[in-house]
Scaffold this active site. Sequence first.
Site, PDB file in Angstrom:
ATOM      1  N   LYS A  12       0.837  -1.214   0.000  1.00  0.00           N
ATOM      2  CA  LYS A  12       0.000   0.000   0.000  1.00  0.00           C
ATOM      3  C   LYS A  12       0.867   1.258   0.000  1.00  0.00           C
ATOM      4  CE  LYS A  12      -1.464   1.764   3.870  1.00  0.00           C
ATOM      5  NZ  LYS A  12      -1.472   3.110   4.389  1.00  0.00           N
ATOM      6  N   ASN A  13       1.856   1.315   0.874  1.00  0.00           N
ATOM      7  CA  ASN A  13       2.611   2.559   0.997  1.00  0.00           C
ATOM      8  C   ASN A  13       3.505   2.825  -0.217  1.00  0.00           C
ATOM      9  OD1 ASN A  13       1.359   3.166   3.358  1.00  0.00           O
ATOM     10  ND2 ASN A  13       3.045   2.526   4.690  1.00  0.00           N
ATOM     11  N   CYS A  55      -4.543   8.263   9.405  1.00  0.00           N
ATOM     12  CA  CYS A  55      -4.778   7.711  10.740  1.00  0.00           C
ATOM     13  C   CYS A  55      -4.331   8.707  11.801  1.00  0.00           C
ATOM     14  CB  CYS A  55      -3.993   6.420  10.917  1.00  0.00           C
ATOM     15  SG  CYS A  55      -4.742   5.031  10.093  1.00  0.00           S
ATOM     16  N   ARG A  94       1.640  14.443  13.256  1.00  0.00           N
ATOM     17  CA  ARG A  94       2.371  14.014  12.058  1.00  0.00           C
ATOM     18  C   ARG A  94       2.582  15.222  11.163  1.00  0.00           C
ATOM     19  NH1 ARG A  94      -0.443   8.493  10.081  1.00  0.00           N
ATOM     20  NH2 ARG A  94       1.513   8.161   9.005  1.00  0.00           N
ATOM     21  N   PRO A  95       3.588  16.031  11.504  1.00  0.00           N
ATOM     22  CA  PRO A  95       3.821  17.256  10.744  1.00  0.00           C
ATOM     23  C   PRO A  95       4.380  16.962   9.351  1.00  0.00           C
ATOM     24  CG  PRO A  95       5.573  16.915  12.352  1.00  0.00           C
ATOM     25  CD  PRO A  95       4.587  15.806  12.549  1.00  0.00           C
ATOM     26  N   ILE A  96       4.363  17.986   8.506  1.00  0.00           N
ATOM     27  CA  ILE A  96       5.012  17.831   7.193  1.00  0.00           C
ATOM     28  C   ILE A  96       6.094  18.899   7.002  1.00  0.00           C
ATOM     29  CG2 ILE A  96       3.122  16.601   6.034  1.00  0.00           C
ATOM     30  CD1 ILE A  96       2.497  19.284   4.595  1.00  0.00           C
ATOM     31  N   ASP A  97       6.629  19.365   8.132  1.00  0.00           N
ATOM     32  CA  ASP A  97       7.643  20.421   8.050  1.00  0.00           C
ATOM     33  C   ASP A  97       8.877  19.996   7.243  1.00  0.00           C
ATOM     34  OD1 ASP A  97       7.807  18.712  10.450  1.00  0.00           O
ATOM     35  OD2 ASP A  97       9.693  19.756  10.811  1.00  0.00           O
ATOM     36  N   ASP A 142       4.502   0.195  12.005  1.00  0.00           N
ATOM     37  CA  ASP A 142       3.212  -0.293  11.495  1.00  0.00           C
ATOM     38  C   ASP A 142       2.934  -1.744  11.907  1.00  0.00           C
ATOM     39  OD1 ASP A 142       2.748   2.127  10.365  1.00  0.00           O
ATOM     40  OD2 ASP A 142       3.021   1.516   8.289  1.00  0.00           O
ATOM     41  N   ILE A 172       8.620   6.030  16.995  1.00  0.00           N
ATOM     42  CA  ILE A 172       8.356   6.837  15.789  1.00  0.00           C
ATOM     43  C   ILE A 172       7.181   7.803  16.003  1.00  0.00           C
ATOM     44  CG2 ILE A 172       7.925   6.792  13.286  1.00  0.00           C
ATOM     45  CD1 ILE A 172      10.429   5.196  13.886  1.00  0.00           C
ATOM     46  N   ARG A 209      -8.662   0.413   4.827  1.00  0.00           N
ATOM     47  CA  ARG A 209      -7.745   1.338   4.154  1.00  0.00           C
ATOM     48  C   ARG A 209      -6.506   0.606   3.653  1.00  0.00           C
ATOM     49  NH1 ARG A 209      -6.220   6.396   7.531  1.00  0.00           N
ATOM     50  NH2 ARG A 209      -4.812   6.287   5.780  1.00  0.00           N
ATOM     51  N   ARG A 246      -3.392  10.347   4.282  1.00  0.00           N
ATOM     52  CA  ARG A 246      -2.201  11.134   4.557  1.00  0.00           C
ATOM     53  C   ARG A 246      -1.314  11.240   3.317  1.00  0.00           C
ATOM     54  NH1 ARG A 246       0.922  13.602   8.079  1.00  0.00           N
ATOM     55  NH2 ARG A 246       3.139  13.175   8.024  1.00  0.00           N
TER      56      ARG A 246
HETATM   57  C1  UD1 Z   1       4.929   6.501   6.561  1.00  0.00           C
HETATM   58  C2  UD1 Z   1       3.918   5.413   6.336  1.00  0.00           C
HETATM   59  C3  UD1 Z   1       3.342   4.942   7.648  1.00  0.00           C
HETATM   60  C4  UD1 Z   1       4.475   4.540   8.589  1.00  0.00           C
HETATM   61  C5  UD1 Z   1       5.519   5.621   8.690  1.00  0.00           C
HETATM   62  C6  UD1 Z   1       6.756   5.186   9.475  1.00  0.00           C
HETATM   63  C7  UD1 Z   1       3.026   5.965   4.166  1.00  0.00           C
HETATM   64  C8  UD1 Z   1       1.889   6.491   3.385  1.00  0.00           C
HETATM   65  N1  UD1 Z   1       2.876   5.959   5.489  1.00  0.00           N
HETATM   66  O1  UD1 Z   1       4.240   7.573   7.190  1.00  0.00           O
HETATM   67  O2  UD1 Z   1       2.469   3.846   7.399  1.00  0.00           O
HETATM   68  O3  UD1 Z   1       3.923   4.331   9.878  1.00  0.00           O
HETATM   69  O4  UD1 Z   1       5.979   6.004   7.386  1.00  0.00           O
HETATM   70  O5  UD1 Z   1       7.316   4.044   8.900  1.00  0.00           O
HETATM   71  O6  UD1 Z   1       4.032   5.529   3.628  1.00  0.00           O
HETATM   72  N2  UD1 Z   1       8.111  13.825  10.858  1.00  0.00           N
HETATM   73  C9  UD1 Z   1       8.386  15.133  11.139  1.00  0.00           C
HETATM   74  N3  UD1 Z   1       8.266  16.065  10.125  1.00  0.00           N
HETATM   75  C10 UD1 Z   1       7.891  15.711   8.868  1.00  0.00           C
HETATM   76  C11 UD1 Z   1       7.625  14.354   8.591  1.00  0.00           C
HETATM   77  C12 UD1 Z   1       7.743  13.434   9.609  1.00  0.00           C
HETATM   78  O7  UD1 Z   1       8.725  15.490  12.270  1.00  0.00           O
HETATM   79  O8  UD1 Z   1       7.811  16.597   8.004  1.00  0.00           O
HETATM   80  C13 UD1 Z   1       8.223  12.816  11.936  1.00  0.00           C
HETATM   81  C14 UD1 Z   1       6.893  12.142  12.255  1.00  0.00           C
HETATM   82  O9  UD1 Z   1       6.115  12.890  13.163  1.00  0.00           O
HETATM   83  C15 UD1 Z   1       7.348  10.831  12.826  1.00  0.00           C
HETATM   84  C16 UD1 Z   1       8.621  10.532  12.025  1.00  0.00           C
HETATM   85  O10 UD1 Z   1       9.035  11.757  11.461  1.00  0.00           O
HETATM   86  O11 UD1 Z   1       7.667  10.966  14.179  1.00  0.00           O
HETATM   87  C17 UD1 Z   1       8.472   9.510  10.919  1.00  0.00           C
HETATM   88  O12 UD1 Z   1       7.377   9.868  10.107  1.00  0.00           O
HETATM   89  P1  UD1 Z   1       7.329   9.511   8.546  1.00  0.00           P
HETATM   90  O13 UD1 Z   1       8.369   8.491   8.253  1.00  0.00           O
HETATM   91  O14 UD1 Z   1       7.350  10.791   7.793  1.00  0.00           O
HETATM   92  O15 UD1 Z   1       5.910   8.862   8.422  1.00  0.00           O
HETATM   93  P2  UD1 Z   1       4.880   9.009   7.239  1.00  0.00           P
HETATM   94  O16 UD1 Z   1       5.614   9.249   5.963  1.00  0.00           O
HETATM   95  O17 UD1 Z   1       3.812   9.932   7.638  1.00  0.00           O
END
Ligand code: UD1
Length: 434
Positions: free
Chosen positions: A22-23, A120, A125-128, A309, A331, A401, A96
Amino acid sequence: MEQYAIRGGNPLEGEVVIAGAKNAALGILAAAIMTDDEVVIENVPFVSDTRTLLKAIENIGATVRYIDRHTVSICGKGIAGDEELSVDDEYIRKIRASYYLIGALLGKYKYANVALPGGCDIGSRPIDLHIKGFEILGATVDIVSGGKVVAEAKQLVGSHIYLDTVSVGATINIMLAAALAEGKTTIENAAKEPHIVDVANFLNTMGANIKGAGTDVIRVRGVSRLHGAEYSIIPDQIEAGTFMVMAAATQGNVLVKNVIPKHMEAISSKLIEMGARVIEYDDSIRVMADGKLRPTQVKTLPYPGFPTDMQAQIAAVLCLAEGTSVVTESIFENRFRYVNELTRMGAKIRVEGNTAIITGVPKFTGANMSASDLRAGAALVIAALAAEGVSVIDDIKYVKRGYEDFDTKIRALGGDMEIVESERSLQKFKLKAV
Ligand code: UD1
């Protein structure tokens, strides 16, 4: 409202075929719109997250055609890559991974306007980091009213990007934008998950020049255009892991087919520590359990560590091990929301900060529970299959999902599980002769 009705106690036995990841699919489907040519993607899991993303892609003008249940043809030619382009519909906020459309559209059109992602609720879960990456490539990024991200650039120029935190999403998103930037981008402290490699391989099949995916330094040499391609998605590591854990929890014997055993090592080694037998073949893994499982320690980490996961699913089976286990989530915050639900079945779990201390109990007893997110829902299904008596699980939309035909696959392994849609069908399930 649909619910899972599960009568536990049957050891799962037989074979199960794992769907595409899926991812990986979410990254690849978004990347597919970066060319005006037709792209054909095979092994796309038929789950609600991929269908939602495909609807969003269709809504902005791409042509999306299912060739068969798992093969999708996408042509991004019809997308209006100008200020008219806005990705915001009833679907997109639900997932997401809609954030991948920011990288894909910014790369191709140097403009993206995408509603902020949902997904979820497993903590902040920021996108910074995604935004930081786009800005380093020369984009301006604004979060405008209504919760939309607008990113634009006259030109994207390759650069050096260090990710402070290892992020799967940021690594893929930056790779997407950088694939069509001018010059060379280096992503340091990149995530190494199998789906990062799969998205990079797909982009390379479309003509991108990406090296180092799967290591913590990814080098992208920008190209001026991407072309059509045919590609088949890797198997889903987490779906496979879920069935492996399910086999152990139910004292079963399951051959999990269509997997890449290397991707499963963190999970296999924990199951072996717990006393299950794990036999690896070229593209399948057999898991057998017979007798009491042993407790262990699990800490979630970026790949190749134990996947977050799989945290809820392994915790569910550790509840039935003989002794005390410790599960640490490093995480995400808020990823222990299944604990209260498992407690209803008789689990003994104490959560302290990001650690769950689990004291094994001899058995679970069926209960009514609610899935709080995708993987929590899978954990409750595992527990219910191992329990004595009938369990009912609400909010199965989360499970749908990410797990294709979950109930059908489990039934084929001998699990007594049905989707019920009314009190009457639930009663019928409960009264069914065993
Ligand atoms: C992806 C997976 C999700 C999995 C996760 C960790 C997809 C669609 N989803 O989620 O199933 O649980 O990887 O393996 O592939 N973070 C920041 N800033 C950012 C982005 C992330 O601080 O801009 C932090 C997050 O809060 C978290 C960590 O980085 O603590 C890892 O998150 P990330 O690997 O980005 O997870 P996702 O891509 O959302």
